[in-house]
Each structure stands twice: as C-alpha cells, then as structure tokens.
Design a protein around this motif. Structure first.
Motif, PDB file in Angstrom:
ATOM      1  N   GLU A   1     -35.216  -4.204  35.377  1.00  0.00           N
ATOM      2  CA  GLU A   1     -35.563  -4.159  36.798  1.00  0.00           C
ATOM      3  C   GLU A   1     -36.528  -3.014  37.086  1.00  0.00           C
ATOM      4  OE1 GLU A   1     -31.705  -4.073  38.683  1.00  0.00           O
ATOM      5  OE2 GLU A   1     -31.291  -6.149  38.105  1.00  0.00           O
ATOM      6  N   LEU A   2     -36.353  -1.885  36.405  1.00  0.00           N
ATOM      7  CA  LEU A   2     -37.252  -0.749  36.577  1.00  0.00           C
ATOM      8  C   LEU A   2     -38.654  -1.104  36.084  1.00  0.00           C
ATOM      9  CD1 LEU A   2     -37.640   2.221  37.368  1.00  0.00           C
ATOM     10  CD2 LEU A   2     -36.910   2.834  35.044  1.00  0.00           C
ATOM     11  N   ALA A   3     -38.726  -1.720  34.915  1.00  0.00           N
ATOM     12  CA  ALA A   3     -40.032  -2.117  34.374  1.00  0.00           C
ATOM     13  C   ALA A   3     -40.720  -3.108  35.307  1.00  0.00           C
ATOM     14  CB  ALA A   3     -39.859  -2.714  32.977  1.00  0.00           C
TER      15      ALA A   3
ATOM     16  N   ALA B   1     -21.048   2.685  37.283  1.00  0.00           N
ATOM     17  CA  ALA B   1     -21.340   2.972  38.689  1.00  0.00           C
ATOM     18  C   ALA B   1     -22.688   3.668  38.834  1.00  0.00           C
ATOM     19  CB  ALA B   1     -20.226   3.826  39.300  1.00  0.00           C
ATOM     20  N   SER B   2     -23.007   4.544  37.915  1.00  0.00           N
ATOM     21  CA  SER B   2     -24.307   5.225  37.949  1.00  0.00           C
ATOM     22  C   SER B   2     -25.442   4.218  37.778  1.00  0.00           C
ATOM     23  CB  SER B   2     -24.368   6.291  36.858  1.00  0.00           C
ATOM     24  OG  SER B   2     -23.382   7.270  37.083  1.00  0.00           O
ATOM     25  N   LEU B   3     -25.232   3.250  36.917  1.00  0.00           N
ATOM     26  CA  LEU B   3     -26.257   2.221  36.711  1.00  0.00           C
ATOM     27  C   LEU B   3     -26.362   1.287  37.910  1.00  0.00           C
ATOM     28  CD1 LEU B   3     -25.583   1.753  32.946  1.00  0.00           C
ATOM     29  CD2 LEU B   3     -27.745   2.517  33.952  1.00  0.00           C
ATOM     30  N   TRP B   4     -25.230   0.991  38.561  1.00  0.00           N
ATOM     31  CA  TRP B   4     -25.301   0.224  39.817  1.00  0.00           C
ATOM     32  C   TRP B   4     -26.141   0.988  40.828  1.00  0.00           C
ATOM     33  CZ3 TRP B   4     -19.304  -0.417  40.086  1.00  0.00           C
ATOM     34  CH2 TRP B   4     -18.904  -1.506  39.294  1.00  0.00           C
ATOM     35  N   LEU B   5     -25.910   2.300  40.911  1.00  0.00           N
ATOM     36  CA  LEU B   5     -26.667   3.132  41.849  1.00  0.00           C
ATOM     37  C   LEU B   5     -28.156   3.094  41.514  1.00  0.00           C
ATOM     38  CD1 LEU B   5     -26.693   5.127  44.222  1.00  0.00           C
ATOM     39  CD2 LEU B   5     -26.194   6.955  42.570  1.00  0.00           C
TER      40      LEU B   5
ATOM     41  N   ALA C   1     -19.294  -2.207  26.922  1.00  0.00           N
ATOM     42  CA  ALA C   1     -20.162  -3.378  27.071  1.00  0.00           C
ATOM     43  C   ALA C   1     -20.698  -3.574  28.484  1.00  0.00           C
ATOM     44  CB  ALA C   1     -19.423  -4.637  26.612  1.00  0.00           C
ATOM     45  N   PHE C   2     -19.867  -3.382  29.512  1.00  0.00           N
ATOM     46  CA  PHE C   2     -20.333  -3.604  30.881  1.00  0.00           C
ATOM     47  C   PHE C   2     -21.429  -2.609  31.242  1.00  0.00           C
ATOM     48  CE2 PHE C   2     -15.876  -5.229  31.282  1.00  0.00           C
ATOM     49  CZ  PHE C   2     -16.230  -6.563  31.362  1.00  0.00           C
ATOM     50  N   ALA C   3     -21.237  -1.356  30.862  1.00  0.00           N
ATOM     51  CA  ALA C   3     -22.263  -0.348  31.121  1.00  0.00           C
ATOM     52  C   ALA C   3     -23.510  -0.647  30.297  1.00  0.00           C
ATOM     53  CB  ALA C   3     -21.728   1.045  30.814  1.00  0.00           C
ATOM     54  N   GLN C   4     -23.317  -1.063  29.055  1.00  0.00           N
ATOM     55  CA  GLN C   4     -24.452  -1.370  28.185  1.00  0.00           C
ATOM     56  C   GLN C   4     -25.302  -2.493  28.781  1.00  0.00           C
ATOM     57  OE1 GLN C   4     -24.660   0.452  25.098  1.00  0.00           O
ATOM     58  NE2 GLN C   4     -26.754  -0.205  25.313  1.00  0.00           N
ATOM     59  N   SER C   5     -24.655  -3.544  29.265  1.00  0.00           N
ATOM     60  CA  SER C   5     -25.415  -4.663  29.840  1.00  0.00           C
ATOM     61  C   SER C   5     -26.140  -4.234  31.117  1.00  0.00           C
ATOM     62  CB  SER C   5     -24.513  -5.869  30.105  1.00  0.00           C
ATOM     63  OG  SER C   5     -23.544  -5.569  31.084  1.00  0.00           O
ATOM     64  N   ASN C   6     -25.531  -3.348  31.906  1.00  0.00           N
ATOM     65  CA  ASN C   6     -26.189  -2.878  33.119  1.00  0.00           C
ATOM     66  C   ASN C   6     -27.321  -1.908  32.810  1.00  0.00           C
ATOM     67  OD1 ASN C   6     -25.189  -3.465  36.148  1.00  0.00           O
ATOM     68  ND2 ASN C   6     -23.692  -4.115  34.611  1.00  0.00           N
ATOM     69  N   LEU C   7     -27.254  -1.207  31.700  1.00  0.00           N
ATOM     70  CA  LEU C   7     -28.387  -0.387  31.277  1.00  0.00           C
ATOM     71  C   LEU C   7     -29.582  -1.285  30.993  1.00  0.00           C
ATOM     72  CD1 LEU C   7     -29.743   2.259  30.458  1.00  0.00           C
ATOM     73  CD2 LEU C   7     -28.709   1.975  28.173  1.00  0.00           C
TER      74      LEU C   7
ATOM     75  N   THR D   1     -27.409   9.330  25.234  1.00  0.00           N
ATOM     76  CA  THR D   1     -27.213   8.448  24.068  1.00  0.00           C
ATOM     77  C   THR D   1     -27.686   9.096  22.776  1.00  0.00           C
ATOM     78  OG1 THR D   1     -29.345   7.282  24.121  1.00  0.00           O
ATOM     79  CG2 THR D   1     -27.570   6.393  25.520  1.00  0.00           C
ATOM     80  N   ARG D   2     -28.483  10.142  22.908  1.00  0.00           N
ATOM     81  CA  ARG D   2     -29.016  10.864  21.729  1.00  0.00           C
ATOM     82  C   ARG D   2     -29.713   9.924  20.748  1.00  0.00           C
ATOM     83  NH1 ARG D   2     -23.933  14.106  22.353  1.00  0.00           N
ATOM     84  NH2 ARG D   2     -24.670  16.048  23.266  1.00  0.00           N
ATOM     85  N   GLY D   3     -30.468   8.980  21.311  1.00  0.00           N
ATOM     86  CA  GLY D   3     -31.270   8.086  20.471  1.00  0.00           C
ATOM     87  C   GLY D   3     -30.557   6.858  19.952  1.00  0.00           C
ATOM     88  N   THR D   4     -29.252   6.726  20.190  1.00  0.00           N
ATOM     89  CA  THR D   4     -28.547   5.530  19.724  1.00  0.00           C
ATOM     90  C   THR D   4     -28.682   4.392  20.729  1.00  0.00           C
ATOM     91  OG1 THR D   4     -26.451   6.082  20.796  1.00  0.00           O
ATOM     92  CG2 THR D   4     -26.803   6.932  18.547  1.00  0.00           C
ATOM     93  N   TYR D   5     -28.927   4.736  21.979  1.00  0.00           N
ATOM     94  CA  TYR D   5     -29.022   3.799  23.102  1.00  0.00           C
ATOM     95  C   TYR D   5     -27.718   3.045  23.355  1.00  0.00           C
ATOM     96  CZ  TYR D   5     -33.779   5.199  22.621  1.00  0.00           C
ATOM     97  OH  TYR D   5     -34.903   5.971  22.519  1.00  0.00           O
ATOM     98  N   LEU D   6     -26.612   3.593  22.855  1.00  0.00           N
ATOM     99  CA  LEU D   6     -25.281   3.066  23.146  1.00  0.00           C
ATOM    100  C   LEU D   6     -24.647   3.960  24.206  1.00  0.00           C
ATOM    101  CD1 LEU D   6     -23.992   2.359  19.530  1.00  0.00           C
ATOM    102  CD2 LEU D   6     -24.834   0.689  21.205  1.00  0.00           C
ATOM    103  N   VAL D   7     -24.006   3.333  25.208  1.00  0.00           N
ATOM    104  CA  VAL D   7     -23.436   4.112  26.297  1.00  0.00           C
ATOM    105  C   VAL D   7     -21.920   3.981  26.332  1.00  0.00           C
ATOM    106  CG1 VAL D   7     -25.520   4.009  27.703  1.00  0.00           C
ATOM    107  CG2 VAL D   7     -23.791   2.257  27.984  1.00  0.00           C
ATOM    108  N   GLY D   8     -21.295   5.027  26.846  1.00  0.00           N
ATOM    109  CA  GLY D   8     -19.844   5.058  26.974  1.00  0.00           C
ATOM    110  C   GLY D   8     -19.407   4.790  28.398  1.00  0.00           C
ATOM    111  N   GLU D   9     -18.105   4.749  28.570  1.00  0.00           N
ATOM    112  CA  GLU D   9     -17.497   4.405  29.854  1.00  0.00           C
ATOM    113  C   GLU D   9     -17.754   5.465  30.926  1.00  0.00           C
ATOM    114  OE1 GLU D   9     -13.102   2.996  31.403  1.00  0.00           O
ATOM    115  OE2 GLU D   9     -13.254   4.121  29.530  1.00  0.00           O
ATOM    116  N   HIS D  10     -17.563   6.721  30.580  1.00  0.00           N
ATOM    117  CA  HIS D  10     -17.786   7.835  31.502  1.00  0.00           C
ATOM    118  C   HIS D  10     -18.816   8.768  30.892  1.00  0.00           C
ATOM    119  CE1 HIS D  10     -13.684   6.494  32.632  1.00  0.00           C
ATOM    120  NE2 HIS D  10     -14.165   6.681  33.846  1.00  0.00           N
TER     121      HIS D  10
END
Length: 181
Positions: A167-169, A103-107, A155-161, A131-140
C-alpha cells in the motif's frame, strides 16, 4: 467478514440476506459503540482498542469519517508509545507492556489511506529495523531495545507488513512529484 461472505453467496442467495444483516450490525455498532464522538471497544465503555483501526481497512467507514478520526486521535493519544501502537491499555493480566506489531501496522495502513505517508514510513521503518535484516516480525515490539517479544514469527503481523509495504509503494507511485513542481 459479512461483506465478503455476502459477495460469495450472492450467486446462490439472490435476496442477499447477508447484506441486510451487515447493515443491522453496522447500525447496532453506530448506536451502541460510539461514545463522546468516537468508536469504543465495547458498549458502555469510553476506552478505545487499536482493533478499531481496522474499521477503514475493511470498509466499515471511510478513513476521513469524523467519528473514526476522533477514534484515531484517541488511539494516538493513549496507545501509541515510541511510534508504535499498543493493542489496548489493559487486559485481564494488567497493563499492556509492549506495542502490538499488528496494531502498529494497522496504524501505518490507516496513515497511508489518510495520505500521512511520512508517519506510515516511520512506523514501518521502526518495524523493519527491528527485523535486523530477516524481515520476520514478532507479536510485540520493544521499540526502545528494538527487539520483538511474544510469538515469533507472527503470521498476522507478517501479512500486514506485506500489505503495508504494498500500500505504501502504491501510494508513493500515485503521489505527485514534489520536485518537478
């Protein structure tokens, strides 16, 4: 989903019944799921759900649609905590404890579409820092302790990241150069 399915069957189904169904669903939603000038999570409700942030992401409305902007303000006022968005206030288990990374990434993606680049960058930076440099994200995300909770990686959050970063770039590459003006 029906828009994309409609594109797929257009070759086979010359009448494009998907398009008619898509318009019927859109009409039903605008007649039954708008309350007090904002989209709501279900008919008869006055509550928002951060899933409504996907409306401009998938072309249901334009990002600057007045009803959507009212919805966005309500989400910002009721579901954003420490710069991150909860999915909803409560569910059958009770109060939502932590913001929902997706949801944060949707925002953030909505902010990018609205040209609110700094707001989007704050959200994305908070997630990347966690992510502390891993660039892997969790659900909450617990934004105060800067840790992920729930399913990890998600995975859903990861793909939206990835979508948000792209999109930002892109938005930053077409933005006017303030220094040269």
């Amino acid at each position: 989903a029906l828009e994309r399915a409609g594109k797929l069957v257009k070759v086979v189904d010359k009448e494009n019944r998907w398009k008619d169904t898509r318009h019927e669903i859109r009409e039903w939603i605008t007649e039954n799921c708008v309350n007090d000038g904002k989209f709501v999570k279900r008919p008869g409700s006055n509550e928002v759900d951060s899933a409504l942030l996907t409306l401009p992401l998938y072309g249901f409305v334009e990002p600057d649609d007045p009803t959507f902007l009212s919805t966005l303000r309500e989400i910002e006022n009721t579901l954003v905590v420490d710069g991150q968005a909860k999915r909803y206030r409560r569910d059958f288990l009770g109060e939502a404890k932590y913001p929902f990374t997706l949801a944060s990434l949707w925002l953030a993606r909505v902010y990018i579409k609205l040209g609110r680049i700094e707001d989007a960058e704050r959200i994305i930076s908070g997630i990347l820092e966690t992510t502390r440099g891993t660039y892997l994200v969790g659900e909450h995300i617990d934004p105060r302790r800067k840790v992920f909770t729930g399913n990890f990686p998600q995975a859903f959050a990861q793909s939206n990241l990835i979508l948000a970063l792209n999109e930002l770039a892109e938005a930053k590459s077409v933005a006017p150069d303030d220094e040269g003006q």
